[in-house]
Design a protein around this motif. Structure first.
Motif, PDB file in Angstrom:
ATOM      1  N   TYR A 205       0.852  -1.191   0.000  1.00 48.47           N
ATOM      2  CA  TYR A 205       0.000   0.000   0.000  1.00 48.47           C
ATOM      3  C   TYR A 205       0.889   1.244   0.000  1.00 48.47           C
ATOM      4  O   TYR A 205       1.780   1.374   0.836  1.00 48.47           O
ATOM      5  N   ASP A 215      -2.606   3.586  -3.422  1.00 47.52           N
ATOM      6  CA  ASP A 215      -2.506   2.574  -4.471  1.00 47.52           C
ATOM      7  C   ASP A 215      -2.208   1.224  -3.825  1.00 47.52           C
ATOM      8  O   ASP A 215      -1.348   1.124  -2.944  1.00 47.52           O
ATOM      9  N   VAL A 216      -2.927   0.202  -4.279  1.00 47.18           N
ATOM     10  CA  VAL A 216      -2.728  -1.160  -3.783  1.00 47.18           C
ATOM     11  C   VAL A 216      -2.044  -1.974  -4.872  1.00 47.18           C
ATOM     12  O   VAL A 216      -2.487  -1.978  -6.027  1.00 47.18           O
ATOM     13  N   ASP A 218      -0.254  -5.808  -5.992  1.00 46.44           N
ATOM     14  CA  ASP A 218       0.000  -7.233  -5.776  1.00 46.44           C
ATOM     15  C   ASP A 218       1.484  -7.467  -6.019  1.00 46.44           C
ATOM     16  O   ASP A 218       1.993  -7.177  -7.104  1.00 46.44           O
ATOM     17  N   ARG A 230      -0.435  -2.917  -9.967  1.00 44.36           N
ATOM     18  CA  ARG A 230      -1.438  -2.104  -9.284  1.00 44.36           C
ATOM     19  C   ARG A 230      -2.821  -2.678  -9.528  1.00 44.36           C
ATOM     20  O   ARG A 230      -3.237  -2.864 -10.669  1.00 44.36           O
ATOM     21  N   ILE A 231      -3.539  -2.941  -8.422  1.00 42.35           N
ATOM     22  CA  ILE A 231      -4.850  -3.573  -8.522  1.00 42.35           C
ATOM     23  C   ILE A 231      -5.972  -2.659  -8.029  1.00 42.35           C
ATOM     24  O   ILE A 231      -7.146  -2.959  -8.246  1.00 42.35           O
ATOM     25  N   GLN A 232      -5.625  -1.556  -7.367  1.00 43.32           N
ATOM     26  CA  GLN A 232      -6.663  -0.654  -6.865  1.00 43.32           C
ATOM     27  C   GLN A 232      -6.064   0.713  -6.593  1.00 43.32           C
ATOM     28  O   GLN A 232      -4.898   0.837  -6.205  1.00 43.32           O
ATOM     29  N   GLN A 233      -6.864   1.747  -6.806  1.00 40.84           N
ATOM     30  CA  GLN A 233      -6.555   3.097  -6.331  1.00 40.84           C
ATOM     31  C   GLN A 233      -7.805   3.627  -5.648  1.00 40.84           C
ATOM     32  O   GLN A 233      -8.893   3.577  -6.214  1.00 40.84           O
ATOM     33  N   ASP A 275      -9.335  -6.557   2.647  1.00 48.08           N
ATOM     34  CA  ASP A 275      -9.786  -7.888   2.243  1.00 48.08           C
ATOM     35  C   ASP A 275      -8.586  -8.820   2.234  1.00 48.08           C
ATOM     36  O   ASP A 275      -7.629  -8.610   1.491  1.00 48.08           O
ATOM     37  N   SER A 278      -8.052 -10.552  -1.493  1.00 52.13           N
ATOM     38  CA  SER A 278      -7.719  -9.701  -2.647  1.00 52.13           C
ATOM     39  C   SER A 278      -6.742  -8.586  -2.307  1.00 52.13           C
ATOM     40  O   SER A 278      -6.107  -8.016  -3.195  1.00 52.13           O
ATOM     41  N   GLU A 280      -7.623  -5.738  -1.407  1.00 54.66           N
ATOM     42  CA  GLU A 280      -8.252  -4.458  -1.711  1.00 54.66           C
ATOM     43  C   GLU A 280      -8.860  -3.821  -0.460  1.00 54.66           C
ATOM     44  O   GLU A 280      -9.159  -4.502   0.527  1.00 54.66           O
ATOM     45  N   SER A 282     -11.719  -1.307   1.467  1.00 52.19           N
ATOM     46  CA  SER A 282     -13.069  -0.736   1.449  1.00 52.19           C
ATOM     47  C   SER A 282     -13.137   0.323   2.547  1.00 52.19           C
ATOM     48  O   SER A 282     -12.761   0.065   3.693  1.00 52.19           O
TER      49      SER A 282
END
Length: 350
Positions: A205, A215-216, A218, A230-233, A275, A278, A280, A282
């Motif tokens: 992270y 930014d997340v 893997d 990068r799997i999430q922002q 999570d 994943s 990710e 929330s």
């Protein structure tokens, strides 16, 4: 017997000479009570070794080391120069054999050897980041803001707030030398500030000060080649927020279930649930901290209470946390402390 904790708060020393304060932690009430203070100049950041035996701190001339005693107070071990301008962040490798120091002002990474008794060996490597970023105020040259090892102890990730990227270095644990093997590019003018890894080490992270995003990634290691996808922002702010907001430090809950950051300017704390599968995030809430310019926020080890370190109002403010409803409620009077910057909870031996 219930677990007992202390908290270490590092501060800038514009008001007095005591840059580290030690607090007893009341988990039931979510309170801190000062029990000791340490004379040190501008302890802007502290870290505790993975074996929980030693604490290291930034100071004006370099770094200082302390042995953590059974009651949580600190016994001075020694000091060392970093051969450069004052650092802003420090951390150890996962075997507690190397200490890494990030240099915001001179864009430098310094690596120092650590002895078995926690004292300092010599400098093993010095790396200056180079280049020109965006020509806008401070974001025009290298500013190393964070240095953090991957949990497999193979790579050092160095966030450069000025250059909008994170350098990834392979660490030679025998020589203490670093070798650049990858660069993770953040969005332009986002200013990557702090890095955390999930408990498993699979997810990274990065919080961005000017972008107000996390930014997340893997992370995996493919036969000596680190790979970051990068799997999430996700935004650290609400849709309605104060202008000129800047995201601050990242902190993980003791059980790695929650990730927190704060927003200076907006003067809010944001809390995310992680999570496990994943990686990710929330968002649970983004709410006011009742203080000015929060530089760090942290959950108490019970996940039921929260503290905010408010740098410009010279206070720590305290809240009860309801993760189910996504609420925080102020639960006591603020504590006055000059220019607080970082807090770490430490569990005492039984």
């Amino acid at each position: 017997m219930s677990d007992k904790y202390v908290a270490y708060v590092s501060t800038y020393t514009y008001g007095d000479d005591y840059g580290i304060r030690v607090y007893d932690v009341d988990l039931e009430q979510g309170k801190l009570t000062e029990k000791d203070k340490v004379q040190i100049t501008n302890s802007s950041y502290v870290t505790i070794t993975h074996n929980r035996k030693y604490l290291y701190s930034i100071t004006d001339f370099g770094v200082e080391g302390y042995k953590i005693l059974d009651d949580g107070t600190l016994d001075f071990l020694g000091k060392a120069s970093i051969n450069g301008m004052r650092g802003c962040y420090l951390s150890t490798d996962n075997n507690d054999k190397l200490l890494f120091v990030a240099g915001y002002h001179d864009g430098k990474i310094t690596v120092l050897r650590l002895e078995n008794d926690g004292t300092f060996g010599g400098i093993t490597d010095e790396i200056f980041h180079k280049g020109w970023g965006n020509m806008a105020e401070r974001s025009f040259r290298p500013h190393v803001s964070c240095v953090k090892m991957t949990r497999d102890n193979k790579y050092l990730c160095a966030a450069d707030l000025g250059m909008d990227y994170t350098d990834v270095y392979e660490v030679n644990h025998t020589t203490g030398k670093l070798k650049l093997v990858d660069i993770i590019h953040s969005d332009q003018e986002s200013a990557p500030r702090h890095i955390k890894f999930s408990k498993s080490g699979r997810f990274m992270y990065i919080v961005h000060e000017l972008g107000n995003t996390i930014d997340v990634y893997d992370y995996s290691d493919n036969n000596g080649n680190p790979e970051f996808e990068r799997i999430q922002q996700i935004c650290t702010l609400n849709e309605y927020h104060a202008s000129g907001s800047a995201a601050s430090a990242l902190s993980l809950s003791d059980d790695y279930r929650y990730l927190l950051s704060s927003n200076a300017g907006d003067n809010s704390v944001v809390m995310f649930k992680i999570d496990d599968n994943s990686g990710e995030l929330s968002k649970l809430f983004c709410l006011p901290v009742s203080g000015d310019y929060p530089k760090d926020v942290a959950l108490f080890p019970d996940n039921k209470h929260l503290v905010s370190l408010n740098h410009e109002s010279n206070t720590m403010t305290f809240f009860s946390v309801d993760t189910e409803k996504g609420l925080i409620v102020m639960n006591q009077k603020e504590i006055k402390v000059d220019k607080p910057n970082c807090i770490i909870f430490h569990k005492l031996p039984r």
